[in-house]
Scaffold this motif. Sequence first.
Motif, PDB file in Angstrom:
ATOM      1  N   MET A   1      -3.319   4.463  17.397  1.00 24.15           N
ATOM      2  CA  MET A   1      -4.481   4.024  16.605  1.00 24.15           C
ATOM      3  C   MET A   1      -4.557   4.857  15.326  1.00 24.15           C
ATOM      4  O   MET A   1      -4.279   6.051  15.330  1.00 24.15           O
ATOM      5  N   LYS A   2      -4.940   4.216  14.258  1.00 27.80           N
ATOM      6  CA  LYS A   2      -5.076   4.875  12.961  1.00 27.80           C
ATOM      7  C   LYS A   2      -6.553   4.899  12.554  1.00 27.80           C
ATOM      8  O   LYS A   2      -7.313   3.954  12.833  1.00 27.80           O
ATOM      9  N   ALA A   3      -6.936   5.970  11.885  1.00 29.57           N
ATOM     10  CA  ALA A   3      -8.289   6.064  11.328  1.00 29.57           C
ATOM     11  C   ALA A   3      -8.286   7.172  10.286  1.00 29.57           C
ATOM     12  O   ALA A   3      -7.605   8.188  10.457  1.00 29.57           O
ATOM     13  N   ALA A   4      -9.022   6.973   9.219  1.00 33.18           N
ATOM     14  CA  ALA A   4      -9.071   7.965   8.147  1.00 33.18           C
ATOM     15  C   ALA A   4      -9.555   9.303   8.699  1.00 33.18           C
ATOM     16  O   ALA A   4     -10.407   9.351   9.596  1.00 33.18           O
ATOM     17  N   PRO A   5      -9.008  10.421   8.194  1.00 33.06           N
ATOM     18  CA  PRO A   5      -9.420  11.749   8.676  1.00 33.06           C
ATOM     19  C   PRO A   5     -10.925  11.956   8.621  1.00 33.06           C
ATOM     20  O   PRO A   5     -11.509  12.556   9.529  1.00 33.06           O
ATOM     21  N   GLN A   6     -11.550  11.443   7.549  1.00 30.49           N
ATOM     22  CA  GLN A   6     -12.997  11.607   7.435  1.00 30.49           C
ATOM     23  C   GLN A   6     -13.734  10.862   8.545  1.00 30.49           C
ATOM     24  O   GLN A   6     -14.738  11.347   9.079  1.00 30.49           O
ATOM     25  N   LEU A  11     -16.562  11.588  14.132  1.00 29.05           N
ATOM     26  CA  LEU A  11     -16.664  11.530  15.589  1.00 29.05           C
ATOM     27  C   LEU A  11     -17.272  12.819  16.147  1.00 29.05           C
ATOM     28  O   LEU A  11     -17.999  12.791  17.134  1.00 29.05           O
ATOM     29  N   ILE A  12     -16.950  13.939  15.509  1.00 29.99           N
ATOM     30  CA  ILE A  12     -17.510  15.212  15.972  1.00 29.99           C
ATOM     31  C   ILE A  12     -19.018  15.233  15.760  1.00 29.99           C
ATOM     32  O   ILE A  12     -19.786  15.686  16.622  1.00 29.99           O
ATOM     33  N   ASP A  13     -19.447  14.718  14.594  1.00 32.17           N
ATOM     34  CA  ASP A  13     -20.895  14.610  14.351  1.00 32.17           C
ATOM     35  C   ASP A  13     -21.539  13.696  15.384  1.00 32.17           C
ATOM     36  O   ASP A  13     -22.632  13.992  15.905  1.00 32.17           O
ATOM     37  N   LEU A  14     -20.842  12.588  15.670  1.00 27.42           N
ATOM     38  CA  LEU A  14     -21.364  11.635  16.648  1.00 27.42           C
ATOM     39  C   LEU A  14     -21.433  12.273  18.038  1.00 27.42           C
ATOM     40  O   LEU A  14     -22.426  12.107  18.765  1.00 27.42           O
ATOM     41  N   GLN A  15     -20.390  13.013  18.381  1.00 28.56           N
ATOM     42  CA  GLN A  15     -20.371  13.679  19.688  1.00 28.56           C
ATOM     43  C   GLN A  15     -21.492  14.705  19.805  1.00 28.56           C
ATOM     44  O   GLN A  15     -22.148  14.806  20.853  1.00 28.56           O
ATOM     45  N   ASP A  16     -21.718  15.446  18.725  1.00 30.47           N
ATOM     46  CA  ASP A  16     -22.809  16.430  18.750  1.00 30.47           C
ATOM     47  C   ASP A  16     -24.149  15.754  19.003  1.00 30.47           C
ATOM     48  O   ASP A  16     -24.975  16.245  19.785  1.00 30.47           O
ATOM     49  N   LEU A  17     -24.349  14.626  18.335  1.00 35.36           N
ATOM     50  CA  LEU A  17     -25.611  13.901  18.518  1.00 35.36           C
ATOM     51  C   LEU A  17     -25.716  13.317  19.923  1.00 35.36           C
ATOM     52  O   LEU A  17     -26.784  13.373  20.554  1.00 35.36           O
ATOM     53  N   ASP A  18     -24.613  12.779  20.430  1.00 27.27           N
ATOM     54  CA  ASP A  18     -24.636  12.219  21.781  1.00 27.27           C
ATOM     55  C   ASP A  18     -24.873  13.307  22.823  1.00 27.27           C
ATOM     56  O   ASP A  18     -25.608  13.106  23.796  1.00 27.27           O
ATOM     57  N   SER A  19     -24.250  14.458  22.622  1.00 26.41           N
ATOM     58  CA  SER A  19     -24.467  15.569  23.548  1.00 26.41           C
ATOM     59  C   SER A  19     -25.921  16.029  23.504  1.00 26.41           C
ATOM     60  O   SER A  19     -26.513  16.359  24.543  1.00 26.41           O
ATOM     61  N   SER A  20     -26.496  16.040  22.299  1.00 25.48           N
ATOM     62  CA  SER A  20     -27.901  16.407  22.167  1.00 25.48           C
ATOM     63  C   SER A  20     -28.793  15.402  22.891  1.00 25.48           C
ATOM     64  O   SER A  20     -29.737  15.785  23.595  1.00 25.48           O
ATOM     65  N   LEU A  21     -28.477  14.115  22.737  1.00 25.17           N
ATOM     66  CA  LEU A  21     -29.254  13.075  23.426  1.00 25.17           C
ATOM     67  C   LEU A  21     -29.119  13.200  24.938  1.00 25.17           C
ATOM     68  O   LEU A  21     -30.095  13.008  25.679  1.00 25.17           O
ATOM     69  N   ASP A  22     -27.916  13.523  25.396  1.00 26.65           N
ATOM     70  CA  ASP A  22     -27.720  13.714  26.839  1.00 26.65           C
ATOM     71  C   ASP A  22     -28.542  14.899  27.352  1.00 26.65           C
ATOM     72  O   ASP A  22     -29.142  14.829  28.435  1.00 26.65           O
ATOM     73  N   VAL A 178     -17.843   5.148  11.456  1.00 20.02           N
ATOM     74  CA  VAL A 178     -16.688   5.171  12.357  1.00 20.02           C
ATOM     75  C   VAL A 178     -16.198   3.739  12.573  1.00 20.02           C
ATOM     76  O   VAL A 178     -16.993   2.864  12.917  1.00 20.02           O
ATOM     77  N   PRO A 179     -14.904   3.469  12.355  1.00 21.75           N
ATOM     78  CA  PRO A 179     -14.367   2.118  12.562  1.00 21.75           C
ATOM     79  C   PRO A 179     -14.636   1.628  13.983  1.00 21.75           C
ATOM     80  O   PRO A 179     -14.690   2.422  14.930  1.00 21.75           O
ATOM     81  N   ASP A 180     -14.770   0.314  14.119  1.00 24.61           N
ATOM     82  CA  ASP A 180     -15.141  -0.258  15.415  1.00 24.61           C
ATOM     83  C   ASP A 180     -14.146   0.078  16.515  1.00 24.61           C
ATOM     84  O   ASP A 180     -14.553   0.375  17.650  1.00 24.61           O
ATOM     85  N   ASP A 181     -12.847   0.021  16.210  1.00 22.26           N
ATOM     86  CA  ASP A 181     -11.871   0.284  17.273  1.00 22.26           C
ATOM     87  C   ASP A 181     -11.916   1.750  17.726  1.00 22.26           C
ATOM     88  O   ASP A 181     -11.837   2.044  18.922  1.00 22.26           O
ATOM     89  N   LEU A 182     -12.084   2.650  16.770  1.00 24.79           N
ATOM     90  CA  LEU A 182     -12.192   4.070  17.124  1.00 24.79           C
ATOM     91  C   LEU A 182     -13.489   4.335  17.874  1.00 24.79           C
ATOM     92  O   LEU A 182     -13.517   5.096  18.856  1.00 24.79           O
ATOM     93  N   LEU A 183     -14.573   3.708  17.432  1.00 29.19           N
ATOM     94  CA  LEU A 183     -15.859   3.871  18.102  1.00 29.19           C
ATOM     95  C   LEU A 183     -15.791   3.345  19.536  1.00 29.19           C
ATOM     96  O   LEU A 183     -16.325   3.959  20.471  1.00 29.19           O
ATOM     97  N   GLY A 184     -15.119   2.195  19.706  1.00 25.67           N
ATOM     98  CA  GLY A 184     -14.983   1.634  21.045  1.00 25.67           C
ATOM     99  C   GLY A 184     -14.213   2.554  21.977  1.00 25.67           C
ATOM    100  O   GLY A 184     -14.583   2.734  23.148  1.00 25.67           O
ATOM    101  N   LEU A 185     -13.138   3.140  21.458  1.00 18.72           N
ATOM    102  CA  LEU A 185     -12.360   4.086  22.275  1.00 18.72           C
ATOM    103  C   LEU A 185     -13.209   5.306  22.630  1.00 18.72           C
ATOM    104  O   LEU A 185     -13.202   5.775  23.786  1.00 18.72           O
ATOM    105  N   TYR A 186     -13.907   5.807  21.642  1.00 20.83           N
ATOM    106  CA  TYR A 186     -14.763   6.979  21.871  1.00 20.83           C
ATOM    107  C   TYR A 186     -15.800   6.697  22.968  1.00 20.83           C
ATOM    108  O   TYR A 186     -15.996   7.510  23.884  1.00 20.83           O
ATOM    109  N   GLU A 187     -16.448   5.542  22.880  1.00 18.54           N
ATOM    110  CA  GLU A 187     -17.474   5.197  23.871  1.00 18.54           C
ATOM    111  C   GLU A 187     -16.857   5.057  25.265  1.00 18.54           C
ATOM    112  O   GLU A 187     -17.445   5.485  26.268  1.00 18.54           O
TER     113      GLU A 187
END
Length: 247
Positions: A1-6, A11-22, A178-187
Amino acid sequence: MKAAPQAQLRLIDLQDLDSSLDRLAHRRRTLPELAEIERLEGRLTELRDAIVAAETEVGDLRREQKKAEQDVDQVRTRADRDQKRLDSGQVTSAKDLSSLQTEIESLHRRQTDLEEVVLEIMERTEEAEGRVAALNAERSGSHEELAALAERRDTAQREIDDEAGASSAARTAVAKDVPDDLLGLYEKLRGQFGGVGAAKLFRGACQGCHLALNTVDLNRIRAAAEDEVIRCEECRRILVRTPESGL
């Protein structure tokens, strides 16, 4: 899978927020007030049953006391009647007089015994009434404590919900980057691995499983294109490269 470095960094920002929500959700589920409320509600159920039992005992004792007092009255009335017969001089036979005196003495003894029974029942009734009063006082105090706990719980939950609302809004904004395919994998990975779908590669170690990568894996990552989505060989989470990755 490809996704821009930015996008991968987001994803790290998203993970931090998800961890906070958890963490917030866990805090909400495990507020100390909730356990105390459950304990108090259980105690109030016990008190309700105990009060019913104690009040029933008081009612039974009062009926028992009334019956015993009636027995005393009957014996007293009979003794008074016999005493009047004795005092009236109507009974002249020595045998009848002796029999009447014996009966009066027996009635007096019976009256004394019954009066002792009444006193014993009165003491038991007083004790039972004291238990009812104590149980009612405890129930009243428990209701007041429960109300205070419920207020503290509601305040804490409102604060958590407000914080969670702000984090959820921030998450929505970050997820758009975050691109949809990368977001889907992350979820998907988040669901599989305890809420953590992406982690930093920090000084040669995965921050998801906290294991150091071997030289072969690090060389592979060094050689990978910047837009290549990397997965940790140990935990299979998305591994995000940063300036502190140690590459």
